[in-house]
Scaffold this active site. Structure first.
Site, PDB file in Angstrom:
ATOM      1  N   ASP A  77     -45.974  19.997   5.094  1.00  0.00           N
ATOM      2  CA  ASP A  77     -45.916  18.796   4.269  1.00  0.00           C
ATOM      3  C   ASP A  77     -47.344  18.453   3.859  1.00  0.00           C
ATOM      4  O   ASP A  77     -48.301  18.819   4.553  1.00  0.00           O
ATOM      5  CB  ASP A  77     -45.292  17.666   5.092  1.00  0.00           C
ATOM      6  CG  ASP A  77     -45.450  16.314   4.435  1.00  0.00           C
ATOM      7  OD1 ASP A  77     -45.013  16.167   3.282  1.00  0.00           O
ATOM      8  OD2 ASP A  77     -46.024  15.411   5.069  1.00  0.00           O
ATOM      9  N   ASP A  79     -48.629  15.004   2.185  1.00  0.00           N
ATOM     10  CA  ASP A  79     -49.096  13.623   2.348  1.00  0.00           C
ATOM     11  C   ASP A  79     -49.098  13.186   3.819  1.00  0.00           C
ATOM     12  O   ASP A  79     -48.070  13.224   4.496  1.00  0.00           O
ATOM     13  CB  ASP A  79     -48.212  12.669   1.551  1.00  0.00           C
ATOM     14  CG  ASP A  79     -48.255  12.953   0.057  1.00  0.00           C
ATOM     15  OD1 ASP A  79     -49.180  13.650  -0.382  1.00  0.00           O
ATOM     16  OD2 ASP A  79     -47.349  12.477  -0.655  1.00  0.00           O
ATOM     17  N   THR A 184     -43.978  19.495  -0.777  1.00  0.00           N
ATOM     18  CA  THR A 184     -44.304  18.110  -1.056  1.00  0.00           C
ATOM     19  C   THR A 184     -43.494  17.536  -2.210  1.00  0.00           C
ATOM     20  O   THR A 184     -43.018  18.271  -3.079  1.00  0.00           O
ATOM     21  CB  THR A 184     -45.807  17.987  -1.387  1.00  0.00           C
ATOM     22  OG1 THR A 184     -46.110  16.642  -1.796  1.00  0.00           O
ATOM     23  CG2 THR A 184     -46.196  18.940  -2.511  1.00  0.00           C
ATOM     24  N   ALA A 185     -43.366  16.224  -2.209  1.00  0.00           N
ATOM     25  CA  ALA A 185     -42.714  15.532  -3.312  1.00  0.00           C
ATOM     26  C   ALA A 185     -43.647  15.377  -4.501  1.00  0.00           C
ATOM     27  O   ALA A 185     -43.215  14.972  -5.587  1.00  0.00           O
ATOM     28  CB  ALA A 185     -42.226  14.150  -2.859  1.00  0.00           C
ATOM     29  N   ASP A 252     -45.525  14.860   9.050  1.00  0.00           N
ATOM     30  CA  ASP A 252     -45.797  13.579   9.710  1.00  0.00           C
ATOM     31  C   ASP A 252     -44.601  12.637   9.627  1.00  0.00           C
ATOM     32  O   ASP A 252     -44.573  11.613  10.315  1.00  0.00           O
ATOM     33  CB  ASP A 252     -46.973  12.876   9.016  1.00  0.00           C
ATOM     34  CG  ASP A 252     -46.577  12.363   7.634  1.00  0.00           C
ATOM     35  OD1 ASP A 252     -46.532  11.138   7.440  1.00  0.00           O
ATOM     36  OD2 ASP A 252     -46.282  13.189   6.754  1.00  0.00           O
ATOM     37  N   ASN A 255     -38.684  11.634   7.372  1.00  0.00           N
ATOM     38  CA  ASN A 255     -37.948  12.080   6.186  1.00  0.00           C
ATOM     39  C   ASN A 255     -37.859  13.599   6.114  1.00  0.00           C
ATOM     40  O   ASN A 255     -37.001  14.143   5.414  1.00  0.00           O
ATOM     41  CB  ASN A 255     -38.623  11.557   4.917  1.00  0.00           C
ATOM     42  CG  ASN A 255     -38.539  10.044   4.797  1.00  0.00           C
ATOM     43  OD1 ASN A 255     -37.463   9.476   4.912  1.00  0.00           O
ATOM     44  ND2 ASN A 255     -39.670   9.400   4.593  1.00  0.00           N
TER      45      ASN A 255
END
Length: 324
Positions: A77, A79, A184-185, A252, A255
Site C-alpha cells: 500500500d 499512503d 493504491t487508490a 497501514d 481497509n
C-alpha cells in the site's frame, strides 16, 4: 449548502465494479512495467539485510523473503505505508501551484490532508471526494501532460515523505529477486511514477478513463480501494503466474484487510487501530515506523532490523523538524 455538504454520501460496495477496477489496474500495471522493465539481475543468495545481527527474526524461522522464488512477489500500500500522507493530496497541491484550479479547491485539499494526517487512517468518504475533485480537475487534459507534471510533483512534495523503514522492506524483496508492486487508490499514473522513482517493479492504481490520450473525467470501474485492491492483486497474480500463498502484502489500513488476507505473508505497517487489532488476532506481523517501536511479533522481514529502525527514526526527526 450546509457545512461539509460537499462530502459524498457513504456508498455500498459494488463487487462488479471492484472486479472491473482491479482488472483494469492490473492490465495498466503490466503494460507500464513491461515498457519500463530494467535489465534482469541475479538475486543474492541471501539478501544482505536479512543476515544482519540484531534483527527481530528468530533463529529457527526460515529466511524471508526467499531468494530466487519467482512465484512470489510483494504488494505495498502507498499512503501512510510507504509514504507519509496521501499521494492524491500532494498531487493536488502540485496542480494548484500550476494553476489547475482555484484557492477554494486548494483549501479543500488542505483540509482533507490535515484530517488524514491527524487521524492516520483512510476514510472512504474523504478519499472518494478527493478523487472526484481530482477527476474534475484533470478532465480534458492530456495523459502525457499529467505524467510530466507528476514527475515534478514527486520531487517537490513526495520524495522527502517516503518512510525509509518501509523502503528497506521493499528493497529486501528486490534483493531476493522478487517483483515489488505498489497498490493504491491514487491514480495509476501517479503511482507508476512513485514506483519507478523508488526502483520498484510497477504499480496498481485507480484507472481514469482516457480517449485518444485525453482524460474524460470518468473512472474505469471504481477507485482502487478496499475490495478493489484485492481484485487487482488477484488479477495481477493470475497474469504473472504468482502463488499468492508465497507472496507478501503490506499496509497501514484496515481497509486493506481484503488484500492482506489474500497472501500468505501479511504485514501491518504503521497500522491503524482496527488493523492492529485484526493483526494481533490473526497473528500477523506488525511494524510501526512512526515511533521506532519494535515489531510486535518476531520474524518481520529482516530489512526491518537495525537499518530500518534507524530509517524510521530518521523519518520521525525529519517530520519533527518540518513541524517547527
Amino acid at each position: 449548502m450546509a457545512a461539509l455538504g460537499w462530502l459524498p454520501p457513504r456508498r455500498r460496495s459494488a463487487t462488479a465494479r471492484s472486479v472491473l477496477a482491479g482488472e483494469a489496474s492490473a492490465e495498466a500495471a503490466r503494460k507500464s512495467a513491461l515498457a519500463e522493465a530494467p535489465p534482469l539481475t541475479e538475486p543474492e543468495t541471501e539478501p544482505a539485510a536479512l543476515a544482519e545481527e540484531g534483527s527481530d527474526r528468530a533463529p529457527e524461522e526460515p529466511v524471508f523473503p526467499v531468494a530466487g522464488d519467482d512465484l512470489a512477489a510483494a504488494f505495498f500500500d502507498l499512503d501512510n505505508t510507504v509514504m507519509q500522507g496521501a499521494a492524491i493530496f500532494h498531487f493536488g497541491r502540485g496542480l494548484y501551484k500550476r494553476e489547475f484550479f482555484r484557492r477554494r479547491e486548494l483549501a479543500r485539499f488542505a483540509w482533507q490532508q490535515a484530517w488524514f494526517r491527524l487521524a492516520g487512517v483512510e476514510d472512504p468518504e474523504h478519499m472518494q471526494d478527493a478523487r472526484d475533485s481530482a477527476l474534475s480537475i484533470v478532465k480534458g487534459h492530456k495523459v502525457s501532460e499529467l505524467m510530466s507534471i507528476g514527475e515534478e510533483i514527486y520531487d517537490e512534495y513526495m520524495a522527502e515523505r517516503i518512510w525509509p523503514g518501509t523502503r528497506a522492506l521493499a528493497q529486501a524483496h528486490l534483493d531476493a529477486g522478487q517483483k515489488v508492486w505498489l497498490v493504491t487508490a491514487a491514480p495509476v499514473e501517479t503511482a507508476t511514477i512513485i514506483a519507478r522513482r523508488l526502483g520498484l517493479t510497477g504499480a496498481l492504481g485507480t484507472v481514469a478513463e482516457s480517449v485518444d490520450g485525453i482524460y474524460t473525467g470518468r473512472l474505469v470501474g471504481e477507485p482502487l480501494h478496499g475490495p478493489a485492491k484485492a481484485e487487482a492483486v488477484r488479477a495481477l497474480a493470475a497474469a504473472e503466474g504468482l502463488d499468492l500463498e508465497r507472496c507478501a502484502a503490506y499496509s497501514d489500513s484496515h481497509n486493506d484487510i481484503p488484500m492482506l488476507s489474500l497472501v500468505g505473508h501479511p504485514y501491518a505497517i504503521n497500522p491503524d487501530t482496527k488493523l492492529r487489532k485484526h493483526a494481533r488476532t490473526n497473528d500477523w506481523r506488525l511494524r510501526d515506523y512512526r515511533t521506532g517501536r519494535k515489531a510486535v511479533k518476531v520474524g518481520v522481514p529482516a530489512a526491518a532490523g537495525v537499518g530500518a529502525i534507524a530509517g524510521g527514526a530518521a523519518a520521525a526527526i525529519a517530520l519533527h523538524r518540518r513541524r517547527k
